[in-house]
Motif scaffolding. Structure first.
Motif, PDB file in Angstrom:
ATOM      1  N   VAL A 129       0.657  -1.127   0.108  1.00  0.00           N
ATOM      2  CA  VAL A 129      -0.011  -0.145   0.004  1.00  0.00           C
ATOM      3  C   VAL A 129       1.095   1.322  -0.112  1.00  0.00           C
ATOM      4  CG1 VAL A 129      -1.653   1.314   1.404  1.00  0.00           C
ATOM      5  CG2 VAL A 129      -1.803  -0.957   1.148  1.00  0.00           C
ATOM      6  N   VAL A 130       0.586   2.146  -0.864  1.00  0.00           N
ATOM      7  CA  VAL A 130       1.109   3.480  -0.827  1.00  0.00           C
ATOM      8  C   VAL A 130       0.050   4.557  -0.398  1.00  0.00           C
ATOM      9  CG1 VAL A 130       2.245   5.602  -2.331  1.00  0.00           C
ATOM     10  CG2 VAL A 130       2.752   3.146  -2.772  1.00  0.00           C
ATOM     11  N   ILE A 131       0.370   5.291   0.834  1.00  0.00           N
ATOM     12  CA  ILE A 131      -0.872   6.327   1.174  1.00  0.00           C
ATOM     13  C   ILE A 131      -0.026   7.873   1.015  1.00  0.00           C
ATOM     14  CG2 ILE A 131      -1.893   7.128   3.231  1.00  0.00           C
ATOM     15  CD1 ILE A 131      -1.897   4.114   4.129  1.00  0.00           C
ATOM     16  N   VAL A 132      -0.748   8.665   0.386  1.00  0.00           N
ATOM     17  CA  VAL A 132      -0.429  10.182   0.440  1.00  0.00           C
ATOM     18  C   VAL A 132      -1.239  10.799   1.437  1.00  0.00           C
ATOM     19  CG1 VAL A 132      -0.066  12.131  -0.741  1.00  0.00           C
ATOM     20  CG2 VAL A 132       0.115   9.974  -2.223  1.00  0.00           C
ATOM     21  N   LEU A 133      -0.715  11.274   2.466  1.00  0.00           N
ATOM     22  CA  LEU A 133      -1.280  11.833   3.612  1.00  0.00           C
ATOM     23  C   LEU A 133      -1.103  13.209   3.839  1.00  0.00           C
ATOM     24  CD1 LEU A 133      -2.835  10.945   6.330  1.00  0.00           C
ATOM     25  CD2 LEU A 133      -0.764  10.684   7.260  1.00  0.00           C
ATOM     26  N   GLY A 134      -2.328  13.630   3.325  1.00  0.00           N
ATOM     27  CA  GLY A 134      -2.246  15.145   3.562  1.00  0.00           C
ATOM     28  C   GLY A 134      -2.752  15.599   4.977  1.00  0.00           C
ATOM     29  N   HIS A 135      -2.743  16.717   5.318  1.00  0.00           N
ATOM     30  CA  HIS A 135      -3.437  17.097   6.774  1.00  0.00           C
ATOM     31  C   HIS A 135      -4.015  18.635   6.747  1.00  0.00           C
ATOM     32  CE1 HIS A 135      -0.399  20.047   7.899  1.00  0.00           C
ATOM     33  NE2 HIS A 135       0.526  19.126   7.455  1.00  0.00           N
ATOM     34  N   THR A 136      -4.880  18.802   7.507  1.00  0.00           N
ATOM     35  CA  THR A 136      -5.715  19.931   7.669  1.00  0.00           C
ATOM     36  C   THR A 136      -4.746  20.934   8.215  1.00  0.00           C
ATOM     37  OG1 THR A 136      -6.341  19.559   9.880  1.00  0.00           O
ATOM     38  CG2 THR A 136      -8.141  19.017   7.920  1.00  0.00           C
ATOM     39  N   ALA A 137      -4.976  22.482   7.856  1.00  0.00           N
ATOM     40  CA  ALA A 137      -4.094  23.548   8.309  1.00  0.00           C
ATOM     41  C   ALA A 137      -2.477  23.395   7.849  1.00  0.00           C
ATOM     42  CB  ALA A 137      -4.139  23.439   9.756  1.00  0.00           C
ATOM     43  N   CYS A 138      -2.267  22.891   6.597  1.00  0.00           N
ATOM     44  CA  CYS A 138      -1.001  22.620   6.141  1.00  0.00           C
ATOM     45  C   CYS A 138      -0.629  23.904   5.603  1.00  0.00           C
ATOM     46  CB  CYS A 138      -1.278  21.606   4.744  1.00  0.00           C
ATOM     47  SG  CYS A 138       0.440  21.251   4.021  1.00  0.00           S
ATOM     48  N   GLY A 139       0.660  24.199   6.142  1.00  0.00           N
ATOM     49  CA  GLY A 139       1.149  25.615   5.841  1.00  0.00           C
ATOM     50  C   GLY A 139       1.761  25.589   4.544  1.00  0.00           C
ATOM     51  N   ALA A 140       2.204  24.647   3.736  1.00  0.00           N
ATOM     52  CA  ALA A 140       2.667  24.547   2.546  1.00  0.00           C
ATOM     53  C   ALA A 140       1.540  25.130   1.638  1.00  0.00           C
ATOM     54  CB  ALA A 140       3.368  23.302   2.154  1.00  0.00           C
ATOM     55  N   VAL A 141       0.331  24.278   1.700  1.00  0.00           N
ATOM     56  CA  VAL A 141      -0.709  24.513   0.952  1.00  0.00           C
ATOM     57  C   VAL A 141      -1.317  25.922   1.033  1.00  0.00           C
ATOM     58  CG1 VAL A 141      -3.162  23.896   0.654  1.00  0.00           C
ATOM     59  CG2 VAL A 141      -1.430  22.084   0.768  1.00  0.00           C
ATOM     60  N   LYS A 142      -1.342  26.548   2.324  1.00  0.00           N
ATOM     61  CA  LYS A 142      -1.772  27.921   2.406  1.00  0.00           C
ATOM     62  C   LYS A 142      -0.851  28.917   1.787  1.00  0.00           C
ATOM     63  CE  LYS A 142      -3.884  27.258   7.253  1.00  0.00           C
ATOM     64  NZ  LYS A 142      -3.663  27.674   8.595  1.00  0.00           N
ATOM     65  N   HIS A 143       0.494  28.645   1.874  1.00  0.00           N
ATOM     66  CA  HIS A 143       1.260  29.609   1.113  1.00  0.00           C
ATOM     67  C   HIS A 143       1.400  29.466  -0.547  1.00  0.00           C
ATOM     68  CE1 HIS A 143       3.655  31.374   4.430  1.00  0.00           C
ATOM     69  NE2 HIS A 143       3.796  30.183   4.931  1.00  0.00           N
ATOM     70  N   ALA A 144       0.948  28.304  -1.032  1.00  0.00           N
ATOM     71  CA  ALA A 144       0.663  28.186  -2.485  1.00  0.00           C
ATOM     72  C   ALA A 144      -0.510  28.855  -2.433  1.00  0.00           C
ATOM     73  CB  ALA A 144       0.616  26.633  -2.674  1.00  0.00           C
ATOM     74  N   ILE A 145      -1.658  28.887  -1.988  1.00  0.00           N
ATOM     75  CA  ILE A 145      -2.873  29.163  -1.994  1.00  0.00           C
ATOM     76  C   ILE A 145      -2.675  31.062  -2.047  1.00  0.00           C
ATOM     77  CG2 ILE A 145      -5.240  29.901  -1.064  1.00  0.00           C
ATOM     78  CD1 ILE A 145      -5.323  27.145  -0.067  1.00  0.00           C
ATOM     79  N   ASP A 146      -2.039  31.384  -1.160  1.00  0.00           N
ATOM     80  CA  ASP A 146      -1.905  32.959  -0.866  1.00  0.00           C
ATOM     81  C   ASP A 146      -0.606  33.435  -2.036  1.00  0.00           C
ATOM     82  OD1 ASP A 146      -3.876  32.971   0.954  1.00  0.00           O
ATOM     83  OD2 ASP A 146      -2.257  32.609   2.437  1.00  0.00           O
ATOM     84  N   ASN A 147      -0.332  32.795  -2.705  1.00  0.00           N
ATOM     85  CA  ASN A 147       0.786  32.803  -4.033  1.00  0.00           C
ATOM     86  C   ASN A 147       2.069  33.736  -3.140  1.00  0.00           C
ATOM     87  OD1 ASN A 147       1.652  32.976  -6.384  1.00  0.00           O
ATOM     88  ND2 ASN A 147       0.943  34.967  -6.802  1.00  0.00           N
ATOM     89  N   THR A 148       2.660  33.014  -2.165  1.00  0.00           N
ATOM     90  CA  THR A 148       3.718  33.511  -1.222  1.00  0.00           C
ATOM     91  C   THR A 148       5.001  33.579  -2.560  1.00  0.00           C
ATOM     92  OG1 THR A 148       2.972  32.611   0.660  1.00  0.00           O
ATOM     93  CG2 THR A 148       5.384  33.136   0.557  1.00  0.00           C
ATOM     94  N   ASP A 149       5.654  34.722  -2.403  1.00  0.00           N
ATOM     95  CA  ASP A 149       6.842  34.923  -3.238  1.00  0.00           C
ATOM     96  C   ASP A 149       8.006  34.317  -2.492  1.00  0.00           C
ATOM     97  OD1 ASP A 149       8.654  35.259  -5.195  1.00  0.00           O
ATOM     98  OD2 ASP A 149       8.191  37.635  -5.255  1.00  0.00           O
ATOM     99  N   ALA A 150       8.366  32.981  -2.320  1.00  0.00           N
ATOM    100  CA  ALA A 150       9.351  32.693  -1.679  1.00  0.00           C
ATOM    101  C   ALA A 150      10.903  33.050  -2.319  1.00  0.00           C
ATOM    102  CB  ALA A 150       9.308  31.224  -1.440  1.00  0.00           C
ATOM    103  N   ALA A 151      10.831  33.110  -3.713  1.00  0.00           N
ATOM    104  CA  ALA A 151      12.137  33.202  -4.314  1.00  0.00           C
ATOM    105  C   ALA A 151      12.667  34.789  -3.952  1.00  0.00           C
ATOM    106  CB  ALA A 151      11.904  33.268  -5.918  1.00  0.00           C
ATOM    107  N   SER A 152      11.645  35.752  -3.684  1.00  0.00           N
ATOM    108  CA  SER A 152      12.140  36.979  -3.449  1.00  0.00           C
ATOM    109  C   SER A 152      12.998  37.017  -1.976  1.00  0.00           C
ATOM    110  CB  SER A 152      10.901  37.916  -3.551  1.00  0.00           C
ATOM    111  OG  SER A 152      10.073  37.682  -2.468  1.00  0.00           O
ATOM    112  N   LEU A 153      12.716  36.173  -1.356  1.00  0.00           N
ATOM    113  CA  LEU A 153      13.553  35.823   0.069  1.00  0.00           C
ATOM    114  C   LEU A 153      14.519  35.013  -0.128  1.00  0.00           C
ATOM    115  CD1 LEU A 153      10.139  35.404   2.262  1.00  0.00           C
ATOM    116  CD2 LEU A 153      11.391  37.634   1.845  1.00  0.00           C
TER     117      LEU A 153
END
Length: 269
Positions: A165-189
């Motif tokens: 079995v292979v399980i891809v386990l996401g979770h609520t309140a995921c910070g990475a997903v939140k930054h992707a949603i908010d279009n965070t510009d990590a490269a500028s940092l």
């Protein structure tokens, strides 16, 4: 006078016998009560012992064997993981002798599944499924995305080591997903690697009609978290023809799940 004296002695003798009989009678009663109490006590003791003696918890010392791994179907493994999650939610984790398990597992490993989880410290994967040493492989990366190294690790776990079995386990309140949603510009940092990671998630960030993409919208964020898990599964099948073939032949299952940070429950998709 002699007759009177004899009468008095007779009366004394009778009184003495009566007193002795009374004493004997009392002693018989006391003895009877003592014997009765002793019998009652001897009968009740085992019952009280059984009712009050705490049940000793079973401590697991063994680890998964090659025979056990081979005998389990993918469906059975998923069912066991779901049961383990119920134990976690109910605070009823299995007691394990980690020292003994560690010693046995040093000889070899036969895990039943590999879980791809986010790096989030609040998601203790083995505990979430009530598992111990040697039970599963765990790969972790922010946002539970796939990459070349993750795919390689999964192929090792399944093709080489026999996990079913292979399980891809996401979770609520995921910070990475939140930054992707908010279009965070990590490269500028100066965080180019983090920017690449967020770019892997962004394709699933699509605003619904009348809904502006915003990580503060919990319902919308949870929707994207689910979509991100599904995207990772699709990417795994695309980038590993061998695992896709194994799944088509019912040798392997690739499934998604989301861990609820508040309740501890795992929802299988």
């Amino acid at each position: 006078m002699k007759l009177l004296s004899n009468k008095i002695r007779l009366q004394d003798t009778v009184k003495t016998h009566v007193m002795r009989l009374k004493v004997i009678f009392v002693l018989i009663i006391i003895l009877g009560v003592f014997i009765s109490c002793k019998k009652e006590t001897s009968v009740e003791k085992p019952i009280l012992k059984d009712e009050t003696e705490p049940t000793k918890e079973v401590v697991v010392k063994s680890v998964l064997t090659a025979k056990e791994q081979a005998s389990m179907s993918s469906e059975e493994i998923i069912n066991r993981l779901q049961e383990g999650n119920e134990n976690f939610v109910n605070n009823n984790l299995t007691q394990r002798d980690h020292s003994e398990q560690r010693r046995i597992a040093a000889i070899g490993q036969y895990p039943k599944a590999i879980v791809l989880s986010c790096v989030d410290s609040r998601v203790p994967v083995e505990d979430v499924f009530d598992l111990g040493i040697g039970d599963i492989f765990v790969a972790r990366v922010a946002g539970n995305i796939e990459n070349k190294e993750i795919i390689g690790s999964m192929e090792f776990a399944t093709v080489v080591a026999g996990s079913k079995v292979v399980i891809v386990l996401g979770h609520t309140a995921c910070g990475a997903v939140k930054h992707a949603i908010d279009n965070t510009d990590a490269a500028s940092l100066g965080l180019d690697a983090l920017q690449d990671l967020l770019n892997e998630i962004r394709p699933v960030v699509k605003s619904k009609e009348g809904v502006i993409a915003n990580s503060k919208d919990e319902s919308f964020t949870n929707h994207i978290i689910h979509q991100n898990v599904k995207k990772t599964i699709a990417d795994i099948r695309e980038k590993s023809p061998k695992m896709k073939e194994m799944e088509q032949n019912d040798i392997l299952k690739i499934v998604g799940a989301v861990y609820n940070m508040k309740t501890g429950e795992v929802e299988f998709l």
